[in-house]
Design a protein around this motif. Structure first.
Motif, PDB file in Angstrom:
ATOM      1  N   VAL A  64      49.739  40.170  38.869  1.00  0.00           N
ATOM      2  CA  VAL A  64      48.369  40.037  38.291  1.00  0.00           C
ATOM      3  C   VAL A  64      48.455  38.680  37.746  1.00  0.00           C
ATOM      4  N   GLY A  65      47.199  37.918  37.990  1.00  0.00           N
ATOM      5  CA  GLY A  65      47.185  36.556  37.042  1.00  0.00           C
ATOM      6  C   GLY A  65      45.758  36.616  36.785  1.00  0.00           C
ATOM      7  N   ILE A  66      45.144  36.105  35.770  1.00  0.00           N
ATOM      8  CA  ILE A  66      43.898  35.907  35.275  1.00  0.00           C
ATOM      9  C   ILE A  66      43.613  34.634  34.823  1.00  0.00           C
ATOM     10  N   VAL A  67      42.207  34.253  35.474  1.00  0.00           N
ATOM     11  CA  VAL A  67      41.682  33.088  35.187  1.00  0.00           C
ATOM     12  C   VAL A  67      40.354  33.265  34.542  1.00  0.00           C
ATOM     13  N   HIS A  92      43.688  29.057  33.323  1.00  0.00           N
ATOM     14  CA  HIS A  92      44.609  29.871  33.603  1.00  0.00           C
ATOM     15  C   HIS A  92      45.427  30.748  32.500  1.00  0.00           C
ATOM     16  N   GLU A  93      44.741  31.989  32.170  1.00  0.00           N
ATOM     17  CA  GLU A  93      45.331  32.654  31.229  1.00  0.00           C
ATOM     18  C   GLU A  93      46.837  33.199  31.085  1.00  0.00           C
ATOM     19  N   VAL A 143      44.236  38.224  41.371  1.00  0.00           N
ATOM     20  CA  VAL A 143      43.839  37.394  40.558  1.00  0.00           C
ATOM     21  C   VAL A 143      42.335  38.001  39.993  1.00  0.00           C
ATOM     22  N   ILE A 144      42.425  38.086  38.696  1.00  0.00           N
ATOM     23  CA  ILE A 144      41.194  38.210  38.085  1.00  0.00           C
ATOM     24  C   ILE A 144      40.340  37.108  37.488  1.00  0.00           C
ATOM     25  N   VAL A 145      39.046  36.893  38.118  1.00  0.00           N
ATOM     26  CA  VAL A 145      38.259  35.693  37.783  1.00  0.00           C
ATOM     27  C   VAL A 145      37.253  36.235  36.691  1.00  0.00           C
ATOM     28  N   LEU A 146      37.495  35.822  35.530  1.00  0.00           N
ATOM     29  CA  LEU A 146      36.835  36.394  34.360  1.00  0.00           C
ATOM     30  C   LEU A 146      35.727  35.466  33.809  1.00  0.00           C
ATOM     31  N   ASP A 147      34.468  35.661  33.642  1.00  0.00           N
ATOM     32  CA  ASP A 147      33.296  34.914  32.984  1.00  0.00           C
ATOM     33  C   ASP A 147      33.683  35.178  31.356  1.00  0.00           C
ATOM     34  N   GLY A 148      33.791  34.078  30.856  1.00  0.00           N
ATOM     35  CA  GLY A 148      33.942  34.143  29.402  1.00  0.00           C
ATOM     36  C   GLY A 148      32.888  33.061  28.910  1.00  0.00           C
ATOM     37  N   SER A 149      31.749  32.950  29.495  1.00  0.00           N
ATOM     38  CA  SER A 149      30.729  32.069  28.905  1.00  0.00           C
ATOM     39  C   SER A 149      30.141  32.933  27.587  1.00  0.00           C
TER      40      SER A 149
END
Length: 717
Positions: free
Chosen positions: A185-188, A196-197, A150-156
């Motif tokens: 793979v999951g992306i948040v 949750h993308e 799981v990729i935890v992605l900062d989108g600020s």
């Protein structure tokens, strides 16, 4: 039945070779089955029987099934009523019951193996009726790439520019082996809120995941709630499509200190309890653009990362530098995939089990070329379980000092029966110490010294039943790169417990069809395909499969008798050229027998010639009439005999001690049609005709010697 011909046969000095081929694989009459070159039709071939029908199975490992390149196997009917069209088995559409599959690039048909006990064959366990009988999962050790990431992605809002983050995502995703049984793979994405993308089980290939990543938009937000993002991933993302037993990996990417930092302690503790391995990436673009000291930020990111920091923590100067850590991050995750905590080398994780296969009495041998750091291994699947030799069992053959040589043991597997040792398993290791190795005691090499190098001689090898009727099995070897990639096969005689080192027949693709390429990449010969009682060969080529028929092997028996049995030079019983001479007759009889099956109605077209050898000091004998007549042509059925009188005369001489030599040579009218002559059987017979020496017909001589004497000496008193 006996045929008898009467006539005259003239002298003929033979200069041509009549017996033609030295082995019995027909190169003039053959059948080519064509398929797709793109699908690699012909990569493997296997003769097969199902429901009383004879088939040729042809592997096409690059065949597509829908959007996936799964590979497949074709069945091609061989009975006389069929038009020869092949049908796909569509194996790539069938899901196996006991394994997690990665449909794309499965390469079904790269190996085929027959089971003579029940007429099944191995691709994934196919029975004689082309139905799945059982499935085999040759992944003898679950690959450590069985991971949920799981990729935890900062989108600020502070992340800029976004396309650099997208490029990083795409590049790192392309590093992963994504598919069922492998990586998910999951992306948040998070800022002020968490989105949750896509979930772990939404996409099943690299291509699908990359395409989804291209469409991720920056969500924005004034806050960076990293603790919330990690907790959402831990508590929700790993459950939405997550798999039991899969290793959990989290990748956190952020460019600033979290606004909910007091919650990080609890979130990281919970992540540790859930056994989640965390990689953390600090993007320093925001700090560098504003000249802010990032020390507190870096400490926070190191706290997020799993221990030790040097393996799990990264920092980059800005968003554009993310691309510089793709390889390093991929390698560290790959290291996590491939090894245990206390090991640095691979076991069976990269085994590629199923690269080759061979059926034995109690199971299936499977080659695993990627096992043990690509030294390779041979594994065995039985109904009672798996037999997996440990790495230590190969140390004698593959010593540690030759580490990382990549022997590829298991590239080919087979077995042979030894009178001393029972059944022996044999495996090829073509890259052992960069020279190659077989686990056998070397007793010599099969010779093709008259051909060029780099022919890939030995790419395929097939033991076949006795072809020439001497009771010994033969061996056929493929050389698919010979003759500028046209290819060739070689036939070697078997003899007692060995294979003769010199080949008996070479069949080049150029002699069969000008369009063939890679002929000999696979070979199989166990069945009579055209119902003449003889074993035939199937040979794989690029985009085609070639069927080669065997020909019956025959012996020509020659028998010569003379009438009368000896030459009586005093018996002038005929005139030739105005002179009285002694006339003789030779009765020449020929018959044909077969060492291999042959139809009783199969006519054998023969020709023969006879002549009398001229030798110095020996009386001259001449065949009657001229000496320019062509050899005699006739046909015989197996077991039938043909006899002919050959007349000749003998001139006067003073030397009657040396016999006349009468020679008969026989052969086939057309070496390219019908049976072939056994190349080890004599086709020339020399018969001696002696002169009569005054004895009876049984050579019993009665001496009739009278000695008379007188003395001319005077009597003396």
């Amino acid at each position: 039945m006996t045929k008898t011909y009467y006539g005259f046969m003239d002298i003929c000095f033979i200069t041509e070779v009549w017996f033609g081929n030295c082995f019995n694989i027909d190169t003039k009459n053959h059948k080519i089955i064509y398929g797709s070159t793109e699908a690699q039709f012909g990569y493997t071939v296997q003769q097969h029987t199902a429901g009383g029908q004879k088939w040729l199975l042809v592997g096409a490992p690059f065949e597509t099934s829908g959007p996936h390149q799964t590979g497949d196997v074709y069945k091609c009917p061989l009975n006389g009523k069929s038009n020869g069209n092949c049908t796909r088995l569509n194996l790539g559409r069938i899901s196996l019951t006991n394994v997690s599959e990665r449909k794309n690039k499965m390469r079904l048909g790269m190996t085929l193996a027959s089971n003579p006990k029940d007429n099944s064959f191995v691709v994934s366990g196919i029975n004689s009726s082309f139905k799945f009988s059982r499935t085999i999962a040759p992944a003898f050790q679950r690959c450590e790439t069985y991971m949920d990431i799981v990729i935890v992605l900062d989108g600020s809002n502070s992340i800029y520019p976004w396309f650099e983050v997208q490029n990083f995502l795409i590049n790192i995703l392309q590093k992963f082996y994504i598919g069922p049984g492998q990586i998910q793979v999951g992306i948040v994405q998070y800022g002020e809120r968490v989105v949750h993308e896509f979930h772990l089980n939404d996409y099943r290939s690299v291509e699908e995941v990359v395409e989804a990543a291209r469409n991720i938009k920056q969500r924005g937000g004034e806050e960076t709630n990293t603790a919330r993002g990690i907790n959402e991933a831990r508590s929700q993302a790993f459950k939405r499509g997550g798999r039991r037993g899969a290793k959990k990996v989290m990748i956190v990417i952020t460019d600033g200190e979290s606004h909910d930092s007091p919650n990080l302690q609890k979130v990281i503790e919970d992540s540790e309890k859930d056994d989640i391995t965390r990689y953390a990436i600090a993007v320093l673009g925001y700090y560098n653009r504003r000249g802010i000291n990032p020390e507190a930020f870096l400490n926070e990111i190191k706290f997020i990362a799993s221990d030790p920091d040097e393996k799990h923590f990264f920092n980059v100067r800005d968003e554009s530098a993310l691309k510089d850590i793709v390889d390093a991050l991929g390698e560290r995750i790959f290291s996590l995939e491939g090894t245990n905590k206390n090991e640095t080398s691979f076991g069976l994780q990269m085994s590629q089990a199923g690269f080759s296969s061979h059926i034995v009495e109690d199971g299936i041998l499977v080659g695993a070329v990627g096992a043990y750091d690509w030294n390779g291994a041979v594994l065995k699947e039985t109904r009672q379980g798996k037999v997996i030799p440990p790495k230590s069992s190969y140390l004698e053959e593959f010593p540690e000092e030759l580490k990382n040589h990549g022997a590829y043991l298991g590239y080919t597997v087979t077995s042979v029966v030894s009178a001393k040792s029972g059944r022996l398993y044999v495996a090829g290791a073509p890259r052992f110490n960069h020279t190659g190795k077989s686990q056998f005691v070397l007793e010599g090499a099969l010779e093709i010294s008259d051909r060029s190098q780099n022919s890939r001689f030995g790419s395929s090898l097939a033991p076949v039943p006795d072809l020439n009727g001497d009771t010994y099995r033969e061996v056929v070897v493929g050389a698919p790169l010979e003759d500028d990639h046209r290819g060739a096969i070689y036939v070697f005689y078997g003899h007692k417990d060995k294979i003769q080192r010199k080949y008996k027949q070479r069949i080049g693709a150029a002699a069969l069809s000008p369009g063939l390429q890679y002929f000999g990449r696979s070979v199989h010969g166990e069945m009579d395909l055209n119902e003449d009682g003889l074993v035939d060969l199937a040979v794989g080529s690029l985009g085609s499969a070639v069927l080669l028929w065997s020909r019956s092997v025959v012996h020509i028996h020659i028998d010569v008798k003379f009438e009368p049995r000896k030459i009586n030079i005093f018996n002038k019983d005929c005139r030739r050229g105005g002179k009285e001479v002694t006339c003789m007759a030779a009765v020449v009889c020929l018959n044909v027998t077969a060492t291999t099956p042959i139809s009783p109605t199969q006519e054998v077209a023969l020709r023969y010639s006879s002549f009398i050898e001229e030798r110095r000091y020996v009386p001259r004998a001449m065949l009657d009439d001229s000496d320019r007549q062509q050899p005699r042509n006739f046909t015989l059925l197996p077991g039938e005999e043909s006899c002919e009188h050959v007349y000749f005369h003998v001139l006067d001489t003073t030397d009657y001690g040396r016999p006349i030599i009468f020679t008969v040579e026989a052969g086939l009218q057309d070496p390219d049609e019908g049976p072939v002559l056994d190349d080890g059987w004599p086709t020339t017979v020399k018969s001696e005709l002696p002169f009569w020496n005054g004895c009876d017909e049984d050579d019993h001589c009665m001496p009739d010697l009278v000695l008379q004497s007188r003395s001319d000496l005077l009597d003396r008193k």
